[in-house]
Design a protein around this motif. Structure first.
Motif, PDB file in Angstrom:
ATOM      1  N   TRP A 122       0.800  -1.223   0.000  1.00 17.44           N
ATOM      2  CA  TRP A 122       0.000   0.000   0.000  1.00 17.44           C
ATOM      3  C   TRP A 122       0.836   1.278   0.000  1.00 17.44           C
ATOM      4  O   TRP A 122       0.335   2.353   0.327  1.00 17.44           O
ATOM      5  N   THR A 123       2.101   1.187  -0.366  1.00 18.75           N
ATOM      6  CA  THR A 123       2.975   2.360  -0.358  1.00 18.75           C
ATOM      7  C   THR A 123       3.073   2.984  -1.739  1.00 18.75           C
ATOM      8  O   THR A 123       3.239   2.287  -2.738  1.00 18.75           O
ATOM      9  N   ASN A 124       3.022   4.316  -1.763  1.00 15.56           N
ATOM     10  CA  ASN A 124       3.212   5.097  -2.979  1.00 15.56           C
ATOM     11  C   ASN A 124       4.670   5.567  -2.995  1.00 15.56           C
ATOM     12  O   ASN A 124       5.050   6.458  -2.235  1.00 15.56           O
ATOM     13  N   TYR A 125       5.489   4.976  -3.865  1.00 14.77           N
ATOM     14  CA  TYR A 125       6.918   5.259  -3.838  1.00 14.77           C
ATOM     15  C   TYR A 125       7.268   6.630  -4.421  1.00 14.77           C
ATOM     16  O   TYR A 125       8.329   7.178  -4.101  1.00 14.77           O
ATOM     17  N   THR A 126       6.390   7.180  -5.221  1.00 16.50           N
ATOM     18  CA  THR A 126       6.602   8.557  -5.683  1.00 16.50           C
ATOM     19  C   THR A 126       6.529   9.517  -4.497  1.00 16.50           C
ATOM     20  O   THR A 126       7.331  10.447  -4.373  1.00 16.50           O
ATOM     21  N   GLN A 127       5.577   9.265  -3.604  1.00 15.18           N
ATOM     22  CA  GLN A 127       5.467  10.089  -2.398  1.00 15.18           C
ATOM     23  C   GLN A 127       6.622   9.835  -1.444  1.00 15.18           C
ATOM     24  O   GLN A 127       7.119  10.762  -0.783  1.00 15.18           O
ATOM     25  N   GLN A 168      12.897  -5.081   1.023  1.00 18.88           N
ATOM     26  CA  GLN A 168      12.327  -3.743   1.165  1.00 18.88           C
ATOM     27  C   GLN A 168      13.371  -2.660   0.924  1.00 18.88           C
ATOM     28  O   GLN A 168      13.059  -1.600   0.368  1.00 18.88           O
ATOM     29  N   LYS A 169      14.598  -2.921   1.300  1.00 15.60           N
ATOM     30  CA  LYS A 169      15.660  -1.966   0.984  1.00 15.60           C
ATOM     31  C   LYS A 169      15.812  -1.835  -0.525  1.00 15.60           C
ATOM     32  O   LYS A 169      15.960  -0.728  -1.062  1.00 15.60           O
ATOM     33  N   ASP A 170      15.750  -2.966  -1.228  1.00 17.82           N
ATOM     34  CA  ASP A 170      15.819  -2.930  -2.694  1.00 17.82           C
ATOM     35  C   ASP A 170      14.663  -2.125  -3.274  1.00 17.82           C
ATOM     36  O   ASP A 170      14.835  -1.398  -4.262  1.00 17.82           O
ATOM     37  N   ASN A 171      13.484  -2.242  -2.675  1.00 17.84           N
ATOM     38  CA  ASN A 171      12.330  -1.481  -3.163  1.00 17.84           C
ATOM     39  C   ASN A 171      12.575   0.025  -3.080  1.00 17.84           C
ATOM     40  O   ASN A 171      12.237   0.776  -4.005  1.00 17.84           O
ATOM     41  N   PHE A 172      13.148   0.467  -1.976  1.00 15.78           N
ATOM     42  CA  PHE A 172      13.409   1.904  -1.814  1.00 15.78           C
ATOM     43  C   PHE A 172      14.404   2.387  -2.877  1.00 15.78           C
ATOM     44  O   PHE A 172      14.272   3.493  -3.408  1.00 15.78           O
ATOM     45  N   VAL A 173      15.395   1.550  -3.154  1.00 18.76           N
ATOM     46  CA  VAL A 173      16.418   1.928  -4.133  1.00 18.76           C
ATOM     47  C   VAL A 173      15.825   1.951  -5.541  1.00 18.76           C
ATOM     48  O   VAL A 173      16.014   2.917  -6.295  1.00 18.76           O
ATOM     49  N   LYS A 174      15.100   0.897  -5.900  1.00 21.90           N
ATOM     50  CA  LYS A 174      14.603   0.762  -7.270  1.00 21.90           C
ATOM     51  C   LYS A 174      13.384   1.640  -7.543  1.00 21.90           C
ATOM     52  O   LYS A 174      13.260   2.231  -8.617  1.00 21.90           O
ATOM     53  N   LYS A 175      12.474   1.717  -6.574  1.00 23.28           N
ATOM     54  CA  LYS A 175      11.198   2.391  -6.820  1.00 23.28           C
ATOM     55  C   LYS A 175      11.186   3.854  -6.390  1.00 23.28           C
ATOM     56  O   LYS A 175      10.413   4.647  -6.940  1.00 23.28           O
ATOM     57  N   ALA A 176      12.000   4.214  -5.406  1.00 19.33           N
ATOM     58  CA  ALA A 176      12.027   5.598  -4.933  1.00 19.33           C
ATOM     59  C   ALA A 176      13.348   6.287  -5.219  1.00 19.33           C
ATOM     60  O   ALA A 176      13.511   7.471  -4.918  1.00 19.33           O
ATOM     61  N   LYS A 177      14.306   5.530  -5.784  1.00 18.57           N
ATOM     62  CA  LYS A 177      15.614   6.080  -6.158  1.00 18.57           C
ATOM     63  C   LYS A 177      16.387   6.648  -4.963  1.00 18.57           C
ATOM     64  O   LYS A 177      17.141   7.616  -5.085  1.00 18.57           O
TER      65      LYS A 177
END
Length: 393
Positions: A122-127, A168-177
């Motif tokens: 449910w996270t919006n990575y743009t935000q 989840q760390k990978d998600n922050f890197v890939k999706k939120a840069k």
């Protein structure tokens, strides 16, 4: 088993974290005896004594309630951390954005910090990216967050922990840069203690700290605990999950339990307290009374909450009153959990905070994978070469 007697000074040197690999090798080959006490790979090397067998910046005793003695409490900054758990989306993004854009500044002129423990669900990575660029610290709340049960987190295997923590760390890197080195903290949902395996996975994936272990406080008179390292056995009871029993390099920022408005029942979050306030003044007193024991000893105050508490107008007003009370006090600094760890490693006087590098105003640049940079460079070269060939032709 071979036994090796070692002089006291050598013992202290070996026990220093910088030589952890050497210690592990010796533990495997020998049973190391320091003044008659056998050292093993488990964190049961006797009591932790600050500034004796445990020294900053690498070690701080979990049983210490006085803080770093290098900076007496009268000249310490009063550290405050505002910590929020849950997915970032339209339900809470406006609150976070408002706090970061309200012009709230510490005495050194830099904006106050927020620490957001964020899952994938449910996270919006743009935000998330926008909040990180605005100064918030983004930390991992596992991939699943509240989408999994207490039983699930109590019975996690290493493979599951790798997916939840590393994934989840990978998600922050890939999706939120967000650069991987900026993802420094982790909290397991429901404040489950994940045992040694959790701390091993955290270390393997480059995390600096965890904030999952609860510490009970039956009274506001009970001295709150400081952040600590896990070089020695964790001295508190883990009510949920499994306590670590081996030594680890990851810092622990404990969750000191709060007390409700009647000071009767403990609560993990301010929004989970029994005897909930019904007025703005009651909400403010709930916050203020929990803060005061920390202020008396200049112990870092970590306020754990979920943004849903701010949905109620009078509670949101009370929260803002608390923040403005902090900002009116030049000795109070609202920082991120990572900045708290940085201060623990290098305790600094209030008068020197203006030049304390980890607390200076953040300058943030989005992450760009090296492989992408290489591909783009090759494409640019090939395009330029083809253009040049066409021109010559």
């Amino acid at each position: 088993m071979m036994y090796l007697k070692v002089h006291d000074d050598v013992c202290r040197l070996l026990c220093h974290r910088g030589l952890r690999l050497l210690v592990c090798c010796l533990v495997i080959l020998f049973s190391i005896s320091c003044n008659g006490q056998t050292l093993t790979s488990a964190a049961t090397w006797g009591p932790c004594v600050q500034d004796s067998n445990c020294q900053l910046p690498d070690c701080f005793c979990a049983n210490n309630t006085d803080g770093p003695q290098a900076v007496p409490k009268k000249i310490r900054p009063q550290i405050v951390v505002l910590s929020f758990n849950d997915a970032v989306n339209e339900r809470n993004f406006p609150y976070y954005k408002q706090m970061l854009g309200a012009g709230w500044k510490n005495s050194n002129g830099c904006p106050v910090g927020l620490t957001l423990f964020v899952p994938d669900a449910w996270t919006n990575y743009t935000q998330v990216k926008e909040l990180w660029l605005a100064g918030a610290e983004i930390a991992a709340f596992s991939k699943s967050g509240y989408g999994q049960t207490i039983y699930y987190y109590n019975t996690t295997t290493r493979d599951i922990l790798v997916e939840e923590i590393g994934g989840q760390k990978d998600n922050f890197v890939k999706k939120a840069k967000i650069p991987p080195e900026s993802i420094r903290g982790y909290r397991m949902p429901h404040f489950i203690a994940g045992g040694d395996e959790m701390f091993n996975v955290l270390s393997d994936h480059g995390y600096d700290y965890d904030s999952s272990l609860l510490i009970t406080r039956p009274s506001l008179l009970t001295p709150p605990s400081w952040p600590a390292t896990l070089d020695y056995k964790w001295p508190f009871v883990c009510k949920q999950g499994r306590c670590p029993v081996s030594n680890h390099s990851v810092w622990e920022i404990p969750v000191n339990m709060l007390l409700d408005l009647n000071e009767t029942f403990e609560c993990q979050y301010i929004d989970a307290c029994t005897n909930a306030p019904t007025t703005e003044e009651g909400a403010f007193q709930l916050l203020w009374r929990n803060f005061l024991p920390y202020y008396r000893n200049r112990t870092p105050f970590v306020l754990n909450m979920r943004a849903t508490w701010l949905n109620t107008d009078f509670q949101r007003t009370a929260f803002h009153r608390l923040v403005y009370s902090f900002l009116d006090s030049p000795e109070v600094y609202i920082v991120t959990m990572s900045q708290l760890v940085d201060w623990m490693k290098n305790a600094t006087r209030i008068e020197d905070i203006q030049t304390f590098d980890p607390w200076l105003c953040p300058q943030r640049v989005l992450y760009q994978a090296a492989s992408n940079v290489g591909v783009n460079s090759v494409l640019l070269f090939v395009t330029s070469f083809m253009s040049l060939a066409w021109f010559i032709k």
